[in-house]
Design an enzyme around this catalytic site. Structure first.
Site, PDB file in Angstrom:
ATOM      1  N   ASN A 210       0.862  -1.186   0.000  1.00 58.72           N
ATOM      2  CA  ASN A 210       0.000   0.000   0.000  1.00 58.72           C
ATOM      3  C   ASN A 210       0.897   1.233   0.000  1.00 58.72           C
ATOM      4  O   ASN A 210       2.108   1.130   0.206  1.00 58.72           O
ATOM      5  CB  ASN A 210      -0.935  -0.036   1.221  1.00 58.72           C
ATOM      6  CG  ASN A 210      -0.155  -0.037   2.516  1.00 58.72           C
ATOM      7  OD1 ASN A 210       0.527   0.924   2.830  1.00 58.72           O
ATOM      8  ND2 ASN A 210      -0.236  -1.132   3.245  1.00 58.72           N
ATOM      9  N   LYS A 289      10.743 -15.869 -10.833  1.00 61.56           N
ATOM     10  CA  LYS A 289       9.773 -14.955 -11.429  1.00 61.56           C
ATOM     11  C   LYS A 289       8.687 -15.751 -12.161  1.00 61.56           C
ATOM     12  O   LYS A 289       9.012 -16.635 -12.960  1.00 61.56           O
ATOM     13  CB  LYS A 289      10.495 -14.025 -12.404  1.00 61.56           C
ATOM     14  CG  LYS A 289       9.586 -12.982 -13.003  1.00 61.56           C
ATOM     15  CD  LYS A 289      10.315 -12.123 -14.017  1.00 61.56           C
ATOM     16  CE  LYS A 289       9.312 -11.202 -14.694  1.00 61.56           C
ATOM     17  NZ  LYS A 289       9.870 -10.532 -15.859  1.00 61.56           N
TER      18      LYS A 289
END
Ligand code: CTP
Length: 402
Positions: A210, A289
Site C-alpha cells: 500500500n 519470477k
C-alpha cells in the site's frame, strides 16, 4: 517579556543561515544576542550579527572590559541557548564539557536550556565519534535538531544539511526546552512504534502493498524521543532516513514485523501501531519470477491468506501499565469504525484518520480523532510532527491513569 535567545554560531558554510534565523526569531518577538566562534567569523562578520541584533556579537571572553564575565551574564539572561549551525567540533567540545572559547563556555553555563542544530558533511555526521557525541547530548536532555538530507556544500549527498530555519526557530521557541531531562514526560520510559507499509511477495519481482510513506510513525518515534523516551521503531520499507537517537528495525513483511514487535513489546510502556500492515499475503511465494504464459493461471488468480494482526496479537498480551495505541485508516464513519477497532483489537486509544485521495497516505499533515473509552477528541489538520506530539501528549495523560 520577549523570549530571550542566545544564538551561538559556529564555523561552517551554513553560518549565513544564522542571519535568517536571527531575523525569524525577531519576527516571532524574540530578543536575540549572538555569540560566535572565531571560525564562524571567517564565514560571516560579527558586524553583520551586531547590526541585525542591535547589540555586539561577542567572540572573545576577554574583549569587553565592561562585561568581565560575559558567559555567565549571557547564560543567565537567556531563556534558551541555540547553537546553529553546530559543527562536529563544537558538538564534541560541548559533549566533553570543553569550554575553551566564549561559545562553549556559554554552553556549559546554559547546559539546561541548550539546543544544537548540527550541520556538517555526511561522513563527518555519520562518524561514530559524532554519533556518540550527539547521543550523549541527547541523553543529557539537550535538544538536537536533526539535520536534513540532500546535496551538501562539499558536493556529497546525504544527511548533514542544517535543518530548516523555521523548524530550528520553532524548536528554540518551545518552552519545553527549559524542562530538565527528568521532567520530560517520557523520561525513563520505553516506547515502541510501528511504521510504514509491509510488502507481501508473490515472486521476486511482484508484491502486494500500500502507499504508506511511514511519515506518521516516524513522526511519532521522533516525538517520543524528544519527550525523553527510549524508542524502538519497527518500520516496513520506506524512503525515510533512520531518525537520530531512535533504534530502528527495518522489516519487509507482516510476519517479520510481528516477530520484531514481539521482541520489543514486553519491555515497553507505550506501543504505537502506526504501520499500514497488509491484511493479506499471497498464499504461495514463488522463488522464481512467474512467467506470463507458463504461470498465467497463478498470475490471474492470486490466492491470498490473512496476515496476523500485529496490534491485536500484542494488545492481547498487554501487561498492567502498558498503554497501546492503534491507528484506524477509514474512508467513512471514521469515529464509529475507530470505536469498533478499539474494542476488537484491545487498544487503549485509537487514532482515526480519514483516508482517500489526497488524504492520509503520503501527505505531510493530517487531521485525526483520538478515540478511547473516555470519548473522542477531534484534532484539526496539522503537520504530522505536531500531530505526533499531540497524540503522545494525550497518550501520556491516559498512560498516567491507566
Ligand atoms: N494492524 C496490525 N496488523 C494488521 C492490520 C492492522 O497491527 N495485520 C494495525 C494497524 O497498524 C493499525 C490498526 O491495526 O494500528 C488498524 O489498521 P487498519 O488498516 O485501519 O485496520 P484493519 O485492521 O486492517 O481493518 P480494515 O482494513 O478492515 O479497516
Amino acid at each position: 517579556m520577549p523570549r530571550k535567545i542566545l544564538l551561538g554560531v559556529s564555523g561552517c558554510i551554513a553560518a549565513y543561515k544564522a542571519c535568517e534565523m536571527l531575523r525569524e526569531m525577531q519576527r516571532r518577538g524574540c530578543d536575540v544576542e549572538v555569540v560566535m566562534t572565531a571560525n564562524a567569523t571567517r564565514f560571516v562578520s560579527p558586524h553583520t550579527f551586531s547590526a541585525l541584533s542591535g547589540r555586539p556579537a561577542l567572540v572573545d571572553n576577554f574583549a569587553d572590559g565592561a562585561d568581565p564575565i560575559p558567559h555567565i551574564r549571557m547564560a543567565e539572561e537567556c531563556d534558551a541557548f541555540l547553537v546553529a549551525p553546530c559543527t562536529a567540533n563544537v558538538a564534541a567540545k560541548i559533549a566533553a564539557g570543553i569550554a575553551d572559547d566564549l561559545l562553549t563556555t556559554c554552553a556549559l553555563a546554559a547546559h539546561d536550556r541548550l539546543l544544537v542544530a548540527p550541520a556538517m558533511n555526511v561522513h563527518m555526521y555519520e562518524s561514530p565519534a559524532t554519533r556518540q557525541n550527539l547521543d550523549a547530548l541527547r541523553a543529557r536532555g539537550v535538544r538536537v535538531i536533526e539535520p536534513g538530507s540532500g546535496y551538501l556544500a562539499c558536493g556529497d549527498t546525504g544527511k548533514g544539511r542544517l535543518a530548516d530555519v523555521s523548524d530550528i526557530v520553532s524548536a528554540a521557541l518551545d518552552p519545553a526546552v527549559e524542562a530538565p531531562l527528568e521532567r520530560l514526560p517520557l523520561a525513563g520510559r520505553k516506547v515502541m512504534v510501528t511504521a510504514g507499509p509491509t510488502v507481501e511477495w508473490l515472486d521476486p519481482v511482484r508484491y502486494v502493498s500500500n502507499p504508506s510513506s511511514g511519515k506518521m510513525g516516524f513522526a511519532v518515534a521522533k516525538a517520543a524521543r524528544d519527550a525523553g523516551a527510549d524508542v524502538t521503531l519497527v518500520s516496513g520499507p520506506v524512503s525515510l532516513d533512520d531518525p537520530d537517537g531512535v533504534k530502528v528495525v527495518r522489516v519487509n513483511t507482516a510476519s517479520e514485523m510481528l516477530e520484531a514487535c514481539e521482541e520489543h513489546f514486553d519491555g515497553c510502556d507505550i506501543a504505537v501501531f502506526a504501520a499500514a500492515v497488509s491484511d493479506y499475503r499471497p498464499r504461495m511465494r514463488s522463488e522464481r519470477k512467474l512467467k506470463k504464459g507458463v504461470d498465467g493461471e497463478s498470475l490471474a488468480c492470486i490466492e491470498m491468506v490473512e496476515n496476523p494482526d500485529i496490534l491485536a496479537t500484542l494488545a492481547s498480551r498487554k501487561a498492567p501499565g502498558q498503554f497501546v495505541v492503534g491507528f484506524a485508516a477509514e474512508t467513512d464513519h471514521v469515529v464509529e469504525h475507530a470505536r469498533e477497532k478499539l474494542q476488537s483489537k484491545g487498544a487503549d486509544m485509537v487514532v482515526a484518520n480519514q483516508v482517500g485521495e489526497h488524504k492520509g497516505f503520503r501527505e505531510d499533515g493530517n487531521a485525526a480523532f483520538l478515540v478511547s473509552d473516555r470519548g473522542s477528541l477531534e484534532l484539526p489538520y496539522m503537520p504530522k510532527d505536531e500531530l505526533a506530539a499531540k497524540i503522545l501528549e494525550v497518550a501520556c495523560d491516559n498512560f498516567k491513569v491507566c
